[in-house]
Design a protein around this motif. Structure first.
Motif, short mmCIF file in Angstrom:
data_model
loop_
_atom_site.label_atom_id
_atom_site.label_comp_id
_atom_site.label_asym_id
_atom_site.label_seq_id
_atom_site.Cartn_x
_atom_site.Cartn_y
_atom_site.Cartn_z
N SER A 1 -0.22 -8.61 -0.83
CA SER A 1 -0.84 -7.41 -0.27
C SER A 1 -2.00 -7.76 0.65
O SER A 1 -2.38 -6.95 1.50
CB SER A 1 -1.33 -6.50 -1.40
OG SER A 1 -2.34 -7.14 -2.15
N ALA B 1 1.34 7.33 -13.80
CA ALA B 1 1.95 6.66 -12.65
C ALA B 1 1.51 5.22 -12.52
O ALA B 1 2.22 4.39 -11.95
CB ALA B 1 1.63 7.44 -11.37
N SER B 2 0.32 4.88 -13.03
CA SER B 2 -0.19 3.51 -12.87
C SER B 2 0.25 2.58 -13.99
O SER B 2 -0.06 1.39 -13.95
CB SER B 2 -1.73 3.54 -12.82
OG SER B 2 -2.25 4.06 -14.04
N GLY C 1 3.03 2.02 -2.10
CA GLY C 1 3.37 2.41 -3.46
C GLY C 1 4.80 2.01 -3.77
O GLY C 1 5.65 1.95 -2.89
N ARG C 2 5.07 1.75 -5.05
CA ARG C 2 6.37 1.20 -5.42
C ARG C 2 7.51 2.20 -5.17
O ARG C 2 8.58 1.83 -4.73
CB ARG C 2 6.36 0.78 -6.89
CG ARG C 2 5.27 -0.25 -7.21
CD ARG C 2 5.23 -0.56 -8.68
NE ARG C 2 6.33 -1.44 -9.07
CZ ARG C 2 6.68 -1.62 -10.34
NH1 ARG C 2 6.06 -0.98 -11.29
NH2 ARG C 2 7.68 -2.44 -10.63
N ASN C 3 7.28 3.50 -5.46
CA ASN C 3 8.33 4.49 -5.27
C ASN C 3 8.72 4.61 -3.80
O ASN C 3 9.89 4.58 -3.44
CB ASN C 3 7.87 5.84 -5.82
CG ASN C 3 8.91 6.93 -5.64
OD1 ASN C 3 9.96 6.89 -6.28
ND2 ASN C 3 8.65 7.88 -4.78
N ARG C 4 7.71 4.74 -2.92
CA ARG C 4 8.03 4.89 -1.49
C ARG C 4 8.60 3.60 -0.91
O ARG C 4 9.46 3.64 -0.03
CB ARG C 4 6.78 5.31 -0.72
CG ARG C 4 7.08 5.60 0.75
CD ARG C 4 5.90 6.14 1.48
NE ARG C 4 6.15 6.17 2.91
CZ ARG C 4 5.25 6.46 3.83
NH1 ARG C 4 4.01 6.77 3.47
NH2 ARG C 4 5.56 6.45 5.11
N ARG C 5 8.13 2.44 -1.42
CA ARG C 5 8.69 1.17 -0.93
C ARG C 5 10.19 1.07 -1.26
O ARG C 5 10.99 0.60 -0.45
CB ARG C 5 7.95 -0.02 -1.55
CG ARG C 5 6.61 -0.32 -0.92
CD ARG C 5 5.88 -1.39 -1.71
NE ARG C 5 6.43 -2.72 -1.50
CZ ARG C 5 6.10 -3.78 -2.24
NH1 ARG C 5 5.26 -3.64 -3.25
NH2 ARG C 5 6.62 -4.95 -1.99
N ARG D 1 10.29 9.44 -9.93
CA ARG D 1 9.74 8.28 -9.24
C ARG D 1 10.60 7.09 -9.63
O ARG D 1 10.90 6.87 -10.81
CB ARG D 1 8.29 8.01 -9.65
CG ARG D 1 7.32 9.10 -9.24
CD ARG D 1 5.90 8.78 -9.70
NE ARG D 1 5.41 7.58 -9.08
CZ ARG D 1 5.32 6.39 -9.68
NH1 ARG D 1 5.71 6.27 -10.93
NH2 ARG D 1 4.86 5.33 -9.04
N SER E 1 0.81 -1.21 0.00
CA SER E 1 0.00 0.00 0.00
C SER E 1 0.85 1.26 0.00
O SER E 1 0.36 2.35 -0.31
CB SER E 1 -0.92 0.00 1.22
OG SER E 1 -0.16 -0.06 2.42
#
Length: 631
Positions: free
Chosen positions: A117, A287-288, A30-34, A99, A28
């Motif tokens: 998830s 982004a998606s 998101g890939r960038n923050r992960r 990103r 949850s």
């Protein structure tokens, strides 16, 4: 264990620790923050001073700190308690204006991501520790308890609920936060937020520039149009009415045999809304959008109107295949409803469908879709028939593979999708002969990209297509090593038996094979020298070869440098050890130095040795040139 020791462990295992943190963190985020959080957690795992190492060593200690922080990051913030450091967005590392996210995987990785998830943080950690680290349940329970999981038994039971089908995918590039792609953030929103802040500064700068310039002008910009001018070529590239369409029989009258003469096919080729969406996503993926590309392939928009190769429904997706003279772009959206959109790129410059040894393979087929471990191909107009052949069973006949009227094949299993290598199914295509029948036969294999790789056999000076049982038998021991060049932009793979050797103590005969994978970009080739021992039982299928040496971006075993020399430390059935080595036919002598010394006239060498011995190999060619072993 002091800080320096912990740092050495962290640096050595950094990529694996980052992958562990990325998989345990909640999707949850998101890939960038992960990605950024995973790197921050690993980098914050150093102890503040000297500490006691665990009985398992420094790696286990650092892994435990990473695991605890990753689980903390997934816990919900509470109003009555101070947040833990891992629950806050990381200050470092930080990237402005971009990103970052790992390379996109296929349908199997997406399905695994959805299953993960739905798990709790503890269950996700249990699944990852089992699959990625290979830990038994007792060690997993101990690590979860040490990391603060309230009920490790329940976490293991929850992880059991998603099965073990996706364990092999944990090593996929989809979950590697150290191999990243970059995309811009929301440019419009960023511009809106920045506009008010920079308006005053811009006004001052403009006034100063006007005062400083002679004559009060703006200065020369050469022949460039104003920044607000429209670019007709860029606009034409986004117009579905201007995509290039090639007639069905154009290839028959053309001197070219590349993608430029592939006809436009597919039931949705006239669907302008679909083409408009595909071109818009190509020009500015949101982004998606899951974007992937072969190495060194630009992912920017086309320079002008692209050629439409195919538009139609493939399994559960609407697929559009476009060609701009340099790249193939594949756009895929869900057939019904909303869902993830995929955009894949493959470099195909210099493609040709001739019979020359270095001819590129992609003009025979393109990947149209992947679903449930299967792949479908769109075949070239000059392909007369398609079939499926198992490389591991060279004596078996090829099984016919049906194609639709639009040139798309029925699904065939993706080779190497499972960890065990029980079969390696390849696509066999037969070209149309001048009399309308079937002509030359090619073998193509899927290596996880849009363009399949063409398989050849024979010496580098004259590689030929794999035809006949003898050539297929030579490939049977090599097929299971092809994952070593997967997702690398490979164009052709040539496997060449350069020597055979009678083993000491009458242990049978072994084969020495050199396999070279060349890429579309012409650089970064991969070379593998194999030692293929005889099968334990007479008549048994060949065993996968053992990699004796490997090299990257090397001319060895190719047309420019056909020489190859490699060796292995081998144990006989009687329990005695030997250094074995072999060179190609140009070698006149081979020697070994270092831990084992010996020499032999000719190109074969067998010297007694001891377990763990290390040897340095070199040999002399017929012209007296000294050549070292492949490395």
């Amino acid at each position: 264990m002091d800080v320096e020791q912990a740092e050495a462990v962290l640096v050595e295992h950094y990529q694996r620790l980052a992958r562990l943190a990325y998989l345990v963190l909640p999707p949850s985020l998101g890939r960038n923050r992960r990605v950024l959080t995973a790197h921050a957690l690993v980098q914050r795992s150093l102890p503040r001073g000297r500490t006691a190492a665990t009985t398992d060593g420094g790696y286990a200690y650092v892994r435990g700190r990473v695991l605890r922080q990753a689980l903390d990051a997934g816990r919900t913030l509470r109003r009555v308690a101070w947040p833990r450091r891992a629950q806050l967005p990381p200050l470092l590392p930080h990237v402005w204006g971009l990103r970052l996210f790992p390379r996109s995987g296929g349908a199997d990785e997406l399905a695994l991501d959805r299953r993960l998830s739905g798990l709790s943080g503890g269950a996700r950690a249990a699944f990852v520790l089992r699959g990625l680290e290979g830990l038994p349940d007792t060690d997993v329970r101990r690590l979860l308890a040490a990391a603060g999981v309230a009920d490790p038994h329940a976490a293991l039971a929850e992880a059991d609920g998603i099965g073990t089908e996706g364990v092999a995918l944990l090593e996929s590039p989809e979950y590697d936060p150290c191999s990243l792609q970059a995309r811009p953030t929301d440019l419009l929103r960023r511009r809106q937020h920045a506009r008010a802040a920079v308006a005053g500064v811009a006004a001052v700068a403009v006034c100063g520039a006007l005062l400083a310039l002679p004559g009060g002008g703006w200065g020369a910009n050469g022949a460039a149009a104003p920044s607000y001018a429209r670019n007709s070529a860029a606009e034409a590239a986004l117009d579905p009415a201007k995509v290039l369409r090639v007639p069905a029989n154009a290839w028959q009258a053309s001197a070219r045999t590349d993608f430029s003469v592939w006809p436009t096919r597919g039931a949705l080729a006239a669907d302008r809304p679909l083409l408009r969406r595909a071109l818009a996503v190509w020009a500015r993926p949101g982004a998606s959008v899951r974007v992937s590309s072969t190495p060194a392939t630009p992912v920017g928009p086309p320079m002008g109107p692209a050629q439409l190769l195919y538009a139609g429904e493939v399994d559960r997706a609407r697929v559009v295949l476009l060609y701009d003279g340099l790249r193939i772009a594949r756009y895929a959206e869900p057939r019904t409803g909303t869902g993830p959109v995929a955009l894949d790129f493959a470099r195909v410059d210099g493609a040709a469908a001739d019979t020359a040894p270095g001819a590129a393979p992609a003009t025979y087929a393109l990947v149209a879709g992947r679903t449930d471990g299967n792949v479908r191909y769109l075949t070239a107009p000059w392909v007369a028939a398609t079939s499926v052949r198992d490389l591991l069973d060279p004596a078996a006949d090829a099984a016919p593979l049906r194609r639709g009227a639009d040139g798309v094949t029925d699904p065939l299993p993706t080779p190497g999708a499972k960890r065990e290598c029980g079969a390696w199914d390849v696509l066999e295509v037969a070209e149309k002969a001048t009399d309308g029948g079937a002509g030359a036969v090619r073998l193509l294999t899927d290596l996880g990209e849009l363009t399949p790789a063409r398989l050849t056999s024979g010496p580098p000076s004259a590689p030929a297509d794999v035809s006949g049982e003898a050539a297929r038998a030579a490939w049977a021991g090599t097929a299971c090593l092809l994952p070593a060049v997967r997702s690398h932009g490979v164009r052709t793979v040539n496997s060449w038996q350069y020597a055979s050797q009678s083993l000491p103590e009458s242990n049978g005969g072994a084969r020495w094979v050199c396999t070279r994978a060349d890429t579309w970009r012409g650089t970064d080739s991969r070379v593998l020298a194999q030692f293929q021992a005889p099968s334990a039982k007479a008549g048994a299928p060949p065993q996968p070869g053992a990699i004796a040496a490997r090299a990257e971006d090397s001319a060895a075993c190719g047309a420019r440098e056909p020489h190859v020399l490699a060796g292995v430390l081998w144990k006989s059935r009687g329990g005695r050890w030997y250094v074995l080595a072999a060179g190609d036919g140009e070698f006149r002598s081979v020697r070994t130095t270092g831990g084992v010394t010996g020499d032999a006239r000719g190109r074969l060498l067998a010297v007694p040795a001891k377990p763990g011995d290390r040897a340095e190999l070199d040999g002399r060619l017929a012209d007296g040139t000294r050549v070292g072993a492949l490395r």
